[in-house]
Structures are given as structure tokens and as C-alpha cells.
Design an enzyme around this catalytic site. Sequence first.
Site, short mmCIF file in Angstrom:
data_model
loop_
_atom_site.label_atom_id
_atom_site.label_comp_id
_atom_site.label_asym_id
_atom_site.label_seq_id
_atom_site.Cartn_x
_atom_site.Cartn_y
_atom_site.Cartn_z
N GLU A 1 9.57 1.32 10.75
CA GLU A 1 10.56 2.39 10.55
C GLU A 1 9.80 3.68 10.75
O GLU A 1 8.92 4.01 9.94
CB GLU A 1 11.11 2.36 9.12
CG GLU A 1 11.93 1.15 8.75
CD GLU A 1 13.27 1.12 9.45
OE1 GLU A 1 13.64 2.11 10.11
OE2 GLU A 1 13.93 0.08 9.34
N GLU B 1 9.25 16.03 15.33
CA GLU B 1 9.66 15.88 13.93
C GLU B 1 8.84 16.84 13.09
O GLU B 1 7.61 16.80 13.11
CB GLU B 1 9.40 14.44 13.47
CG GLU B 1 9.85 14.22 12.05
CD GLU B 1 9.58 12.80 11.58
OE1 GLU B 1 8.46 12.31 11.73
OE2 GLU B 1 10.52 12.19 11.02
N CYS C 1 13.40 11.23 7.02
CA CYS C 1 13.42 10.87 8.45
C CYS C 1 14.80 10.98 9.07
O CYS C 1 14.92 11.21 10.27
CB CYS C 1 12.89 9.46 8.61
SG CYS C 1 13.71 8.29 7.53
N LYS D 1 0.84 -1.20 0.00
CA LYS D 1 0.00 0.00 0.00
C LYS D 1 0.87 1.24 0.00
O LYS D 1 1.49 1.60 0.99
CB LYS D 1 -0.92 0.06 1.22
CG LYS D 1 -1.96 1.18 1.01
CD LYS D 1 -2.57 1.71 2.29
CE LYS D 1 -1.95 2.94 2.85
NZ LYS D 1 -1.92 4.15 2.00
#
Length: 497
Positions: free
Chosen positions: A268, A401, A302, A192
Amino acid sequence: MIQNPKEAVLHSKTVDFVSKDHQLFIDGMWSESNTNQKLQVENPANEEVICAISVASPGDVERAVQSARRCFKSTWGSKFNPAERSKLLLKLADLMERDKQVLMEIESLDNGKPLSKAQYDVESAINHFLYYAGWATKITGDTLPVGNQHIALTVREPLGVVGLIVPWNFPLMIAVWKLAPALACGNCCILKPAEQTSLSALYLADLIHEAGFPPGSVNVLTGPGLPTGQAISDHQDIDKISFTGSTAVGKKIMQSAAQSNLKNVSLELGGKSPNIIFDDADLAKVKSSLIWTSFYNSGQECTLGSRLYIQRGVYEELISHLQKEAESLSIGSGLSDPDLGPLISRAQMETVLGYIEDGKQSGARLVFGGRKRQMESGRGYFLEPTLFEYEDDSIKIVQEEIFGPVVAATVFDTLDEVVEKANNSKYALAAGIWTSDISKAIRISKQIDAGNVWVNGYDLFDPCVPFGGFKQSGMGKEIGKSAIELYTLEKSIWFSA
Ligand code: NAP
Ligand code: MG
């Protein structure tokens, strides 16, 4: 899709592909979603609609799982000769090489990234298929020393049906980090892609079909987290989810796994990585990479060094160098191959602008950037590379983040001080260390909380080197030999005399 004259002339295959709407790839065929629901695909550089993709419903997920299970039991799985798996992976890598330009253009149109950066992603994806094609025939267990009366050994078996859920920042590359080892190990996959960036995965499905993979070995289901992603992570007959994305959604995936069939999960997740520069570093080397360790992919990565720690003796020099470089970066549509492309969406741009405002309110000093970059067309989600200086470690722009071109920088004096500051984070994905003193490099790389540490370099990746985060940055290591462990189960077998 009106093109700007400064942009690349698109390959005819790209034009054909993006000029039509797309269906779901289930059981080796294209089929419409049960609900006929569609989602528009937007080019983030000009806000124009490119085409539409289908939204897979829970019923479509069910069809894909049944196809994958059938394939696992019959043609793929443990029944398929590993050498045949290897040949198919090599064939797919060849087809990607043939259509490299098309894949680059699709990625650039859909995600906004500069063409030459898209080239890196496509080449990395090809290299992962080549690497894992080698592994398919080399997955072994151990023989174990259990005394004279017994023999014990382990074998590694595929899990079965695996759900692969990926984010929008490196759409093709991250999909392949999962697909290549999962297939090499003999699993059947349900991929997906993120709703904003599904096109490269759909093009890959065409190549998978052309390469001759058995129907059901790879299914590509497009659609948003809700309902599509959720239906995958809730499914009772999926054996594993491999997820890359935000920490918040990673937690939901674990809940779904626990509440359904306790499926295996690897994650992750987010990052807020410290990039630490000592006075004794090779400054020429630092200067040549600092702009990219800070703002690559418009900050939507990231591992980027979004927390910048610079030792006092070189602080002013490096900040003014970074400012000069940042102010000279070209920003534009990915197809004109600038230094930085747009952010992925209006929502992401607004989130990042919100963090910038928060930084100003919380006492950090805006050194450069901080604004939307207006293009002649008045369209697109472009932001200036932005740097804040701060003292208070607890503020949002240091702890959360941001996932945009925003770096928070601060000065430090001693090694112990910087280790403590760098480790004061819920994330532990990556860290950069720049020093010419080898003993300092060894000490700090052992003390730092990070799944990946780069010394005198940054963002180094290779198909043979495991990658993954600690703390709330993830669970399990992808890439390299580690991914073979992620996509197999270890069975112990005893024989008695
Ligand atoms: P995201 O919002 O967490 O989405 C990731 C994927 O999960 C998308 O395909 C999303 O679908 C899907 N999803 C959303 N809700 C779901 C649910 N309830 N159940 C199942 N699937 C669901 O992340 P993103 O915004 O796409 O990507 C940015 C994030 O990814 C950042 O946090 C970044 O740090 C992280 N990331 C980590 C790594 C790493 O290797 N550690 C690499 C790249 C990115 P839709 O988007 O289609 O709704
Ligand atoms: Mg898009």
C-alpha cells in the site's frame, strides 16, 4: 513530558507506559536488543523526549523469525483450531475496548494526532479484529467441475511467517489492518512499526500477551528501516511482506524480496488523489466535508484529496468557503483535541515547507496558508493548512506526494478534460467525485485510475470493503475478503477415480 493545563489528564496506565523505556517483544516475552541500541521517542507537539525504544538488529530479527516459525509449526498455523483463533481475536478486541482511552492517549502523544481522531483509529482497529475473528472459521476453497473421473478442489492455507511493516501516519490502525487478517488466516507475524510511532504497537503487544496468544504468533520489533526493516525484507525464512509506506521504500521491498527468497509481497503506497467537484453537486454536502477531505490528519494521509478539481461554475464559491474554514481551524497538541495536530517530525515539516517554496517558485499562486504556525511555547511541528491554485499540471506540487496540509486546486470545464487531468499521475490510490447526475458518476468512476472511488462522500472505510491502490500506489487489496486472499496460499488438489 510536561503537560499543558488545556490538555487531557492522562490515564494512569498511559503515564506508567510512557514513563519507561521499551524492549522488543519476541517469543511472547520482552527482551533487550542484541546490540542494546536505543532510539528516543519524541512528542511532535512539544519536541520533548517521551521515552526510548529498542533498535532490533538483524540478530534480533533472526530470533523473532525462529520463534515465529516454531509457533507456526507447533501451536498456531494450520494446527490451531480456527474457532480458538477466533476466540483469541475477540478477546484481544475486548482488551482494546477496555484500554481504549489509553491507546488513544498513547497514539496522540506519539503521533501528535487529535484525541478524537485517535479515537476513530482505535475503534477502527477494534472493529477489524471483530470482523476477522468472524473470518477465522469461514476460510474455504472451491470444488471444481472437472468431469466424472476426477474431483478437484482448492484449499486456502496460511503462508507461514509474515513481516508487517507499517508507516507513522495511522500507526495502530494500519498495523491492525495487517495483523487481524494475517492472524485469522493462521500466520505468525513480525510487526515492525515506524520508528517515529512505535508505542501503540508495543502497548498492543502487552494486550496480545494478556489475551493468551501463543508465544511467537506475534513479535513486535521496533527500529528504523535500516537495519530493522531491511533485515525483515531480506530474510530468507519470511514468507511474505505486507508493507504500507512510500512508493520509494515499496520498490526497495520488492528488490529485497526478489534478491532473497522471492517472498510474497503486497504493497500500500503513496497517493496524490483527485477530488473532483462538478457544478451540479450537492454544495451543502461538499462544503461540510471539503475541509476534511483536504486537511484531515494535517494532510498526512495517503488518500486525501490533495489534487482538487472544481468545475468553473462553483470554483470561486468553494475556494473562498475552504479558505474561511481553513483559517478558523484550531491547531495544537493532539492532547487538547484541536482540529489539526502537528506534523510527525522536524524532517517532515521541512520537506513540506520545501514543497511550499517550490510551489511558489514554479508559478502556482498561494491562496492561503504556507507558513509554520508558531505556538506560545515556540515548539512543535505545526503548519498552516495551505492551498495553491495552478495551471501547469507538470509542476512538483501537483505530481508529487507532499504528505502535509497542502492542496493544489485547479478549475475545469468538461468531464473528459477532468478525467484526463486526474489520470495524469503515477499514483492511483483514491478519487472523490461529487455530482447529482448519476450517469456522470457512473462514467467517471469507471474511467478514473484509482483503486478506491468515493461518489458524494470521501475517505469511507469499513472492515468489509477492500482497499488498495493501482499504478505506483500499490499492489494487492487489503481489508475485507481480499485480505484473506493476501494472507493465504491457494492449493489445488486433484483426486482421480
Ligand atoms: P516510509 O518511509 O516508506 O516507511 C514505511 C515503513 O517502512 C516504516 O516502518 C519504515 O521504517 C520502513 N522502512 C524504511 N526503509 C525500509 C527498508 N529499506 N526496508 C524495509 N522497511 C523500511 O513511509 P512513512 O514515511 O512512514 O509513511 C508515509 C508514506 O506511507 C506515504 O508515502 C503514504 O502515502 C504512505 N501510506 C500509504 C497508505 C496506503 O494505504 N496506501 C497508508 C498510509 C501511508 P522507519 O520509518 O522506522 O525508518
Ligand atoms: Mg513520536
